[in-house]
Write an enzyme that holds these catalytic residues in place. Structure first.
Site, PDB file in Angstrom:
ATOM      1  N   HIS A 165       0.810  -1.221   0.000  1.00 34.71           N
ATOM      2  CA  HIS A 165       0.000   0.000   0.000  1.00 34.71           C
ATOM      3  C   HIS A 165       0.845   1.273   0.000  1.00 34.71           C
ATOM      4  CE1 HIS A 165      -3.397  -2.603   1.914  1.00 34.71           C
ATOM      5  NE2 HIS A 165      -3.291  -2.785   0.609  1.00 34.71           N
TER       6      HIS A 165
ATOM      7  N   ASN B 240      -3.209 -12.530  16.098  1.00 36.29           N
ATOM      8  CA  ASN B 240      -4.090 -11.381  16.251  1.00 36.29           C
ATOM      9  C   ASN B 240      -4.847 -11.569  17.563  1.00 36.29           C
ATOM     10  OD1 ASN B 240      -6.194  -9.426  15.988  1.00 36.29           O
ATOM     11  ND2 ASN B 240      -5.983  -9.507  13.760  1.00 36.29           N
ATOM     12  N   PRO B 241      -4.944 -10.507  18.406  1.00 42.52           N
ATOM     13  CA  PRO B 241      -5.707 -10.691  19.655  1.00 42.52           C
ATOM     14  C   PRO B 241      -7.203 -10.911  19.399  1.00 42.52           C
ATOM     15  CG  PRO B 241      -4.647  -8.492  19.573  1.00 42.52           C
ATOM     16  CD  PRO B 241      -4.364  -9.172  18.298  1.00 42.52           C
TER      17      PRO B 241
END
Ligand code: BV8
Length: 253
Positions: free
Chosen positions: A119, A216-217
């Site tokens: 990006h 990832n949490p």
């Protein structure tokens, strides 16, 4: 958190891992995640509404100032243990490919080489009309907000990021897709797995037979599809993973 032995076996046995990161890996450096980037004075805006060519055309000064604010945040932060663990992982896995959706340059600042930036980069500037790079000295000495482009009479300067509705840089995307199709382990770190086409890379890797791991949490659309989902912050899970790889098992077992 205990690292499951089958995951350790997959990590030890892989030779061509791909790691894809999102804004979550920079959260522990103090950078709000992308979807929280509308915090503070920007709380009344949705980042997705600002990160578009339409928003820039409608109000170049507003969008330019949002990115200047985010750039200024960068001057006060540094890479965290998660970024550094990926540098260490690259030493153990020389064929590792690092792909990021982030525009903050923290992987490079931590020492990762050949980072594929899907990006773009918030610390670089281009001409909005021609896409040509604009030297930062030119940007700094301009008194205009945003500066007029040196490359086109009607052009303005804009951050060198990919906005929603804009194509990703073809070279970066093709490199990332090739790596995803050829990898034997795909590690998705700190991304909500909703922004396309980046979010499809993990699925591409899984379809090609790779072991897919998420760090990832929180739950994401990838969580149920991954072979392993480690629920925790990248800044502590990644160093644990690398430690376990180095010691051949989880040192906390
Ligand atoms: C395009 C730069 C086509 C700007 C960004 C299907 C196919 C193709 C396109 C689409 C499609 N469906 C929809 C689209 C359109 C769109 C899209 O995906 N929309 C979404 C919202 C549905 N995609 C596009 O427009 C793309 N362009 O496809 O063009 C085309 C082709 C040819 C010709 C013309 C056009 C362009 C997308 C790129 C947009 N630009 N960034 C900027 O930064 O300002 S995307 C932006 O979102 C950031 O790069 C960010 O990284 C990225 C993804 O977000 P995340 O990184 O995941 O961040 P987020 O905040 O969402 O989540 C953070 C996660 O971290 C959370 O899960 C959280 O739980 C976790 N976390 C928190 N703390 C921690 C943690 N994890 C670990 N440790 C922690 N401590």
């Amino acid at each position: 958190m205990i690292i499951p032995d089958p995951l350790l076996d997959a990590l030890r046995g892989c030779s061509r891992p791909v790691v894809m990161t999102g804004a979550g890996i920079s959260a522990e450096s103090g950078i709000p995640t992308f979807r929280d980037a509308g915090t503070g004075l920007w709380a009344r805006f949705r980042p997705e509404d600002l990160a578009t060519p339409q928003a820039f055309d409608a109000d170049p000064e507003l969008v330019w100032n949002w990115y200047q604010w985010r750039r200024e945040q960068l001057s006060e932060v540094s890479p965290n243990a998660g970024h550094r663990a990926l540098v260490e992982l690259g030493r153990h896995k020389p064929l590792l490919t690092l792909v990021t959706q982030n525009v903050d340059g923290l992987h490079q600042a931590a020492g990762s080489k050949q980072v594929i930036e899907l990006h773009g980069s918030i610390v670089k500037t281009i001409c909005h009309k021609t896409g040509k790079p604009v030297d930062e000295r030119f940007v700094r000495q301009s008194g205009e907000v945003p500066p007029r482009s040196p490359h086109h009479p009607d052009g303005l300067c804009r951050p060198a990021v990919v906005w929603f509705g804009e194509a990703l840089p073809a070279g970066a995307l093709n490199q990332a897709m090739d790596a995803a199709r050829r990898c034997d382990l795909f590690l998705s770190v700190g991304t909500s797995s909703v922004v396309e086409p980046a979010a499809s890379l993990a699925l591409m890797a899984g379809d090609a037979g790779a072991c897919v791991v998420e760090i990832n949490p929180a739950e994401t659309p990838l969580t149920q599809l991954a072979d392993f989902a480690l629920k925790g912050p990248a800044g502590s899970v990644l160093p644990k993973l690398v430690e376990a790889l180095k010691h051949g098992s989880d040192p906390n077992r």
